[in-house]
Design a protein around this motif. Structure first.
Motif, PDB file in Angstrom:
ATOM      1  N   TYR A 178     -11.963   5.091   0.022  1.00 24.49           N
ATOM      2  CA  TYR A 178     -10.559   5.200   0.414  1.00 24.49           C
ATOM      3  C   TYR A 178     -10.108   3.961   1.197  1.00 24.49           C
ATOM      4  N   GLY A 179      -8.919   3.488   0.876  1.00 26.23           N
ATOM      5  CA  GLY A 179      -8.294   2.424   1.661  1.00 26.23           C
ATOM      6  C   GLY A 179      -9.157   1.194   1.814  1.00 26.23           C
ATOM      7  N   ASP A 197      -3.269   5.040   0.606  1.00 25.42           N
ATOM      8  CA  ASP A 197      -4.601   4.477   0.337  1.00 25.42           C
ATOM      9  C   ASP A 197      -4.822   4.258  -1.151  1.00 25.42           C
ATOM     10  N   TYR A 241      -3.915   5.913  -6.361  1.00 27.25           N
ATOM     11  CA  TYR A 241      -3.272   5.793  -5.057  1.00 27.25           C
ATOM     12  C   TYR A 241      -2.894   7.170  -4.532  1.00 27.25           C
ATOM     13  N   ASP A 248      -0.090  -3.300  -3.365  1.00 29.73           N
ATOM     14  CA  ASP A 248      -1.080  -2.607  -4.188  1.00 29.73           C
ATOM     15  C   ASP A 248      -0.655  -2.579  -5.656  1.00 29.73           C
ATOM     16  N   THR A 280      -7.323  -3.192   1.537  1.00 27.40           N
ATOM     17  CA  THR A 280      -7.209  -2.454   0.287  1.00 27.40           C
ATOM     18  C   THR A 280      -8.034  -3.135  -0.782  1.00 27.40           C
TER      19      THR A 280
END
Length: 375
Positions: A203-204, A223, A245, A253, A341
């Protein structure tokens, strides 16, 4: 009619003649499984396959091992007592190495020094040569049956990825909890041997470590979730990465995702038999570099895969080996912003004489999954 494993041994014997090697000694359990159909971890005990230029091959096996599922009919077996030394084991071979004749003996890169050195000392007239490339090159070209097995494993992985994204990740579970659910999904979808490698659900900012080990982190809105998973089925491995996401996706992102997707596609389109593997890496890398993220693509573009998740052969700038029909490898460009990220998109491909086949079919459209419902 000879079995698939007998055909493989015959092919290896032809290579030995071509390379002027009298015998090949194989210690890698995965390579032994490739030739005789039996795979297990011998730990520190002796487990070797000896393949001569002609005639039956033979296995050296500790008497504690159970070899009921051998898939080569005319294979001879030398059983070694658990109290035997390495030298004693070799002296009891059904077809002993000739200590009088000068022999050219190929060995593989995985043979432990503690086993090899005592044997080499007993055969001063023999020349031992690292010959893993003979085995690796043979394993790198997958037969029609192996290709079918790889497709089947990947079909299971497609279904598992879909269920993970649609059923599990919207629950807001920790990375470790999601991995635990994935194990159950693979069993339900028919994978007979579980994970082909330790899954990555990150995550993230955790995704910025390409080999992140899942922990107790839970997803936060916005995330990126990097999902790199695979199962093993009928002796063959699958491997696929998708990035989704959680709840929303930022402009950054979205930009990184589209870049990685374009790089993945560029790599796929560069798979042409006769061209160097490095050209696939270059095609993927150029897409990312043109947007200024070349330093954030920190690993090679891909690796070979089959009975092991990572087999000899890679898709990198330094590998100029020509692509051959039957090669199966990953194309997995990624972009990693430390602490922030990441994105990685991975497919497995089969190279054919006049085409390339992608054997992962789960969508690569940018996906935003819903936030977990709160009471």
């Amino acid at each position: 009619m000879p079995s698939e494993h007998q055909k493989r041994l015959k092919t290896l014997q032809a290579y030995l003649i071509e390379k002027n090697l009298d015998t090949m000694i194989i210690s890698d359990p995965a390579a032994i499984a490739y030739y005789i159909g039996v795979k297990f971890d011998p730990m520190e005990r002796l487990w070797l396959l000896l393949v001569p230029q002609e005639g039956p091959s033979q296995v050296i096996a500790n008497e504690l091992f159970v070899l009921d599922d051998l898939q080569v009919d005319d294979l001879s077996i030398t059983w070694v007592k658990d109290t035997h030394t390495i030298s004693q084991a070799f002296q009891s071979l059904v077809y002993p190495l000739d200590q009088e004749k000068h022999l050219q003996v190929g060995i593989d890169k995985n043979w432990r020094a503690g086993q090899f050195l005592p044997i080499a000392a007993d055969y001063p007239n023999a020349t031992f040569t690292l010959a893993s490339d003979i085995v690796d090159q043979q394993r790198a070209i997958k037969t029609i049956e192996e290709q079918k097995a790889m497709r089947l494993a990947s079909e299971i992985n497609d279904r598992a990825m879909g269920r993970l994204i649609q059923e599990v990740l919207p629950l807001g579970l920790s990375e470790l909890e999601a991995v635990d659910r994935l194990k159950t999904i693979y069993a339900q979808e028919g994978a007979d041997s579980g994970f082909s490698f330790d899954p990555i659900i990150a995550y993230g900012g955790n995704g910025a470590d390409p080999h992140h080990e899942p922990d107790h982190s839970k997803p936060l809105p916005g995330d990126a979730i990097v999902i790199d998973i695979g199962c093993q089925h009928q002796g063959y491995c699958s491997d696929m990465t998708r990035t989704v996401y959680y709840g929303e996706v930022s402009d950054l992102d979205r930009k990184l995702y589209n870049l990685a997707k374009q790089a993945n596609q560029a790599g796929i389109e560069a798979v042409i038999c006769g061209q160097p593997l490095s050209s696939v890496d270059q095609a993927s890398r150029n897409v990312i570099a043109k947007q200024g993220y070349d330093e954030n693509f920190t690993h090679r573009t891909g690796h070979f895969i089959g009975q092991e998740t990572h087999e000899a052969g890679d898709v990198s700038a330094s590998n100029h080996t020509p692509i051959q029909a039957g090669n199966i490898f990953s194309i997995e460009p990624g972009i990693y912003l430390s602490g922030q990220t990441a994105v990685r998109i991975e497919d497995l491909v089969i190279a054919h004489e006049d085409s390339v086949e992608v054997i992962n079919h789960y969508s690569k459209d940018l996906t935003v999954i819903p936030l977990a419902k709160t009471e």
